[in-house]
Each structure stands twice: as C-alpha cells, then as structure tokens.
Design a protein around this motif. Sequence first.
Motif, PDB file in Angstrom:
ATOM      1  N   ASN A 174      -4.712  -9.892  -0.729  1.00  0.00           N
ATOM      2  CA  ASN A 174      -3.418  -9.916  -1.410  1.00  0.00           C
ATOM      3  C   ASN A 174      -3.616  -9.639  -2.898  1.00  0.00           C
ATOM      4  OD1 ASN A 174      -1.899 -10.559   0.886  1.00  0.00           O
ATOM      5  ND2 ASN A 174      -2.505 -12.718   0.711  1.00  0.00           N
ATOM      6  N   ILE A 175      -2.647  -8.912  -3.477  1.00  0.00           N
ATOM      7  CA  ILE A 175      -2.847  -8.466  -4.868  1.00  0.00           C
ATOM      8  C   ILE A 175      -2.912  -9.631  -5.851  1.00  0.00           C
ATOM      9  CG2 ILE A 175      -1.995  -6.919  -6.690  1.00  0.00           C
ATOM     10  CD1 ILE A 175      -0.554  -5.337  -4.573  1.00  0.00           C
ATOM     11  N   ARG A 176      -2.338 -10.769  -5.484  1.00  0.00           N
ATOM     12  CA  ARG A 176      -2.380 -11.901  -6.423  1.00  0.00           C
ATOM     13  C   ARG A 176      -3.809 -12.330  -6.726  1.00  0.00           C
ATOM     14  NH1 ARG A 176      -0.599 -14.233  -1.587  1.00  0.00           N
ATOM     15  NH2 ARG A 176       1.512 -13.559  -2.068  1.00  0.00           N
ATOM     16  N   VAL A 206      -6.240  -1.133  -7.260  1.00  0.00           N
ATOM     17  CA  VAL A 206      -5.433  -2.111  -6.518  1.00  0.00           C
ATOM     18  C   VAL A 206      -5.292  -1.656  -5.067  1.00  0.00           C
ATOM     19  CG1 VAL A 206      -3.163  -3.223  -6.353  1.00  0.00           C
ATOM     20  CG2 VAL A 206      -4.183  -2.849  -8.591  1.00  0.00           C
ATOM     21  N   SER A 207      -5.150  -0.356  -4.889  1.00  0.00           N
ATOM     22  CA  SER A 207      -5.009   0.190  -3.541  1.00  0.00           C
ATOM     23  C   SER A 207      -6.284  -0.083  -2.707  1.00  0.00           C
ATOM     24  CB  SER A 207      -4.679   1.676  -3.675  1.00  0.00           C
ATOM     25  OG  SER A 207      -5.133   2.391  -2.595  1.00  0.00           O
ATOM     26  N   SER A 208      -7.460   0.111  -3.317  1.00  0.00           N
ATOM     27  CA  SER A 208      -8.712  -0.173  -2.586  1.00  0.00           C
ATOM     28  C   SER A 208      -8.797  -1.658  -2.249  1.00  0.00           C
ATOM     29  CB  SER A 208      -9.948   0.158  -3.424  1.00  0.00           C
ATOM     30  OG  SER A 208      -9.833   1.415  -3.957  1.00  0.00           O
ATOM     31  N   PHE A 209      -8.324  -2.484  -3.161  1.00  0.00           N
ATOM     32  CA  PHE A 209      -8.342  -3.933  -2.974  1.00  0.00           C
ATOM     33  C   PHE A 209      -7.507  -4.311  -1.753  1.00  0.00           C
ATOM     34  CE2 PHE A 209      -7.212  -8.300  -4.333  1.00  0.00           C
ATOM     35  CZ  PHE A 209      -8.458  -8.746  -4.750  1.00  0.00           C
ATOM     36  N   LEU A 220       0.842  -1.197   0.000  1.00  0.00           N
ATOM     37  CA  LEU A 220       0.000   0.000   0.000  1.00  0.00           C
ATOM     38  C   LEU A 220       0.878   1.249   0.000  1.00  0.00           C
ATOM     39  CD1 LEU A 220      -3.021   0.460   0.013  1.00  0.00           C
ATOM     40  CD2 LEU A 220      -2.962   0.582   2.497  1.00  0.00           C
ATOM     41  N   GLU A 221       1.911   1.217   0.840  1.00  0.00           N
ATOM     42  CA  GLU A 221       2.831   2.350   0.924  1.00  0.00           C
ATOM     43  C   GLU A 221       3.515   2.596  -0.434  1.00  0.00           C
ATOM     44  OE1 GLU A 221       5.531   2.041   4.404  1.00  0.00           O
ATOM     45  OE2 GLU A 221       7.066   2.743   2.993  1.00  0.00           O
ATOM     46  N   THR A 222       3.953   1.518  -1.062  1.00  0.00           N
ATOM     47  CA  THR A 222       4.614   1.634  -2.375  1.00  0.00           C
ATOM     48  C   THR A 222       3.657   2.253  -3.391  1.00  0.00           C
ATOM     49  OG1 THR A 222       5.735  -0.439  -1.835  1.00  0.00           O
ATOM     50  CG2 THR A 222       5.909   0.295  -4.112  1.00  0.00           C
ATOM     51  N   TYR A 244      -2.771   5.017 -13.452  1.00  0.00           N
ATOM     52  CA  TYR A 244      -3.264   5.676 -12.240  1.00  0.00           C
ATOM     53  C   TYR A 244      -4.592   5.032 -11.801  1.00  0.00           C
ATOM     54  CZ  TYR A 244      -4.660   9.284  -8.926  1.00  0.00           C
ATOM     55  OH  TYR A 244      -5.033   9.957  -7.786  1.00  0.00           O
ATOM     56  N   ILE A 245      -5.468   4.834 -12.767  1.00  0.00           N
ATOM     57  CA  ILE A 245      -6.791   4.265 -12.442  1.00  0.00           C
ATOM     58  C   ILE A 245      -6.641   2.840 -11.898  1.00  0.00           C
ATOM     59  CG2 ILE A 245      -9.015   3.559 -13.452  1.00  0.00           C
ATOM     60  CD1 ILE A 245      -8.568   5.982 -15.420  1.00  0.00           C
TER      61      ILE A 245
END
Length: 346
Positions: free
Chosen positions: A168-170, A159-162, A135-137, A153-154
């Motif tokens: 996990n992003i995977r 991904v950030s909301s996820f 999230l920080e990245t 950006y979109i």
Amino acid sequence: MKCGIIGLPNTGKSTLFNLISNSKALSENFPFCTIEPNYGITNVPDKRLYELKKFINPIKIIPYKIKIVDIAGLIKGSHKGDGLGNKFLSHIRETNVIIHMIRIFTDVSVIHVEGSINPIRDKEIIDLELQLKDLETIEKRLEKEKNKTNQSYILLKKVSSFLKEGKNIRMFPFQDHEKEFIKDLHLLTIKPVIYVCNVEDDNKDCNSFYVKIIKKMGEKEKAPTIVLSLKNESMKKKKENFHEHESGINKLIKKAYQLLNLQTFFTIGKKEIRGWSIPNHWTAYQASSVIHTDLKKGFLCAEVIHYKDFIKYGSSEKAKKAGKMFLAGKNSFLQDGDLIHFRFNK
Ligand SMILES: Nc1nc2c(ncn2[C@@H]2O[C@H](COP(=O)(O)OP(=O)(O)OP(=O)(O)O)[C@@H](O)[C@H]2O)c(=O)[nH]1
Ligand SMILES: [Mg+2]
C-alpha cells in the motif's frame, strides 16, 4: 472530513455504521445488502467535556462530530467493475480516513462470499483491489506525461513499482515535499487506515491467532488495529449511555479523529459547553469561522485558556487572576483543548 467504512460484503460494515451514527441503514445477512452509500455523523467522545461540566454545570453539552460513510462491499475484481461495479471507488476517494472492516467472527449462519473464514486472505483481497485501482490511475498519468525526466514522473514510476510488489502506498518512504506531486491523483492506498477486527467475543478473542496477525500487518503500515465485537457492542449500546463509556466503538471513533488530523477547542457558558473541531495548525482567526462567519469578519482577538489551566483553577476568572488567560491575535496558533472566547466587532 469523512471516514469511509470498507471491506468484503457481510463483514459488519452497516452494523458498525448504525452503531456509530445512530442510524437505521439496512443490515441483513446477505452479501451486497448495501448498494448506495449511507451517510451519517457521529459525536466524538471526549472526556474533557465531562470534566469541564463539573465546574460549569451547563444546560447541555454539545460534542464535536465527524462524518461517516458506509460503502458497498468490495470483492475480487471490484476494481474493474465486478460485483456492484466500480462506482464505489469514487465513494472511497472522497473519504479522508478508511475504516477497513475485517471479519474474524465465525458464525456460520452469516454467509461469507469466499466460503470460509480467513481474515488474512480477506484483508489482502481488499488491499489488492485498491492497489490495482491506484496502479491504473498512476499508469494513466504516466502515459500522459511527456517529460520523462521530471520529478513527478520519476516519483510515480517508483510508486508504481512499489504497488506492483503488493504494498500500500501509505508505506512508501516519501520525502516531505513529494506527496504534493501526487495529491491530485486522490490515490486510495495512501489514505490513513484503521483495521477493525470484528470478533465473536471481545472478552475472549482479543489476542486470537488472526487478530495477532492482522495487528502485525497493520504495524508494518503504521496503521492502528481496533478489536471489537459488533454483536457485543450492539447489546452494550442498548444498556448504557453509549458515548460516555470506553467501548471499542469509542476507541475507534477517537482513533479516526486523530487520523483526520483535527484538533479541538471548547467554548463554555451557562447554556452550553461545546467542542469544535478544526484542522491542526489553524490560527485563532480561522478557528472563529467554524462558529460563525460574523466572528471571522469582525475578529479582534481570542481570549484563550489552556485546558489544563482551566481545570487547575476551576473558572475563567480564577485562571485569569493567575495570569493563565492570554490574548491570541489573528495569526496565533491554538493548542488542542484550548478554551476560547472570541472578541469581535459586531
Ligand atoms: N455473529 C455475528 N454476526 C454479525 C456481527 N456483525 C455483523 N453480523 C451480522 O452479519 C450480517 C451482515 O452485517 P452487515 O452489517 O449488513 O454487513 P455489511 O458488511 O454491511 O454487508 P454488505 O452491505 O452486504 O457489504 C448481519 O446479519 C449482521 O447481523 C458479529 O460481530 N457477529
Ligand atoms: Mg452494508
């Protein structure tokens, strides 16, 4: 290509590392025993090497290898530098597959940093630390982005909301091309993961309450879960030829190899049968480079026999007579398990 072992302190990461790579990294009953990462390599067990041996009887067999890194234990707050600081993140970043060690064994003599056995909580602690770091990245990247309407950006906003939902992003439903936008961020929770349940006794605990739940959690991420008992595996290792039997550790190494997206080809001769690993979808020309740069420089073509054909006919000559040997040019792709002889100009 590297696999990194992560998890809470005292879960058995260094014990696993030592078993896998035949190393002697310090493994003791106190948290944060490992500080600097330990690097090792391990043979990937492949039965096909031993099947080939029956026909060729070479002096030696050389399996292919993958790299393993044993990383310092993570705790709550690791992402902001608690515990051993956040240097460990760069060690995780440089890996291609994560082996996430989860302690199921209860042995009260082994200190638990959270004071009790609760594998679900433990998995969530590690997941959360990695998610917070991602999230920080992402937030940093979003701040830098001036054009708020561009595709990346979109996507990053989504991904950030996820991540904020604790996922996990995977698990994110990326379109085929979208991963390219975020490749350079080297996010942690997008990496393929294998969950390892370290149980007290793998004969009894394979379907215990916690194992079932961890497996379910893994399934949601399409991540495999391997159940093993490092205590038992350590004893087995002393007794048997480790790389030839179907141990939990061997299953784990094979799974890690699969997730690394690698494929294998073999070279055979009276002296040795050798396995080589290359990224999936490499051409015959690219494959030649892993043996020697001279082969690539002078590459003419590759004589190829598919593994199944070799086993059916029993020798290169017989396979050739049956029309099962073909020549692969520079841009030809290979199949997993192909037996190859490169022709090249010296
Ligand atoms: N009873 C039992 N003890 C285990 C098992 N696996 C590891 N241990 C013990 O747990 C202690 C910690 O093991 P390590 O492998 O050093 O743990 P680690 O995860 O590398 O710990 P850190 O480096 O501190 O993060 C050692 O005393 C091991 O012998 C297991 O399956 N059963
Ligand atoms: Mg350790």
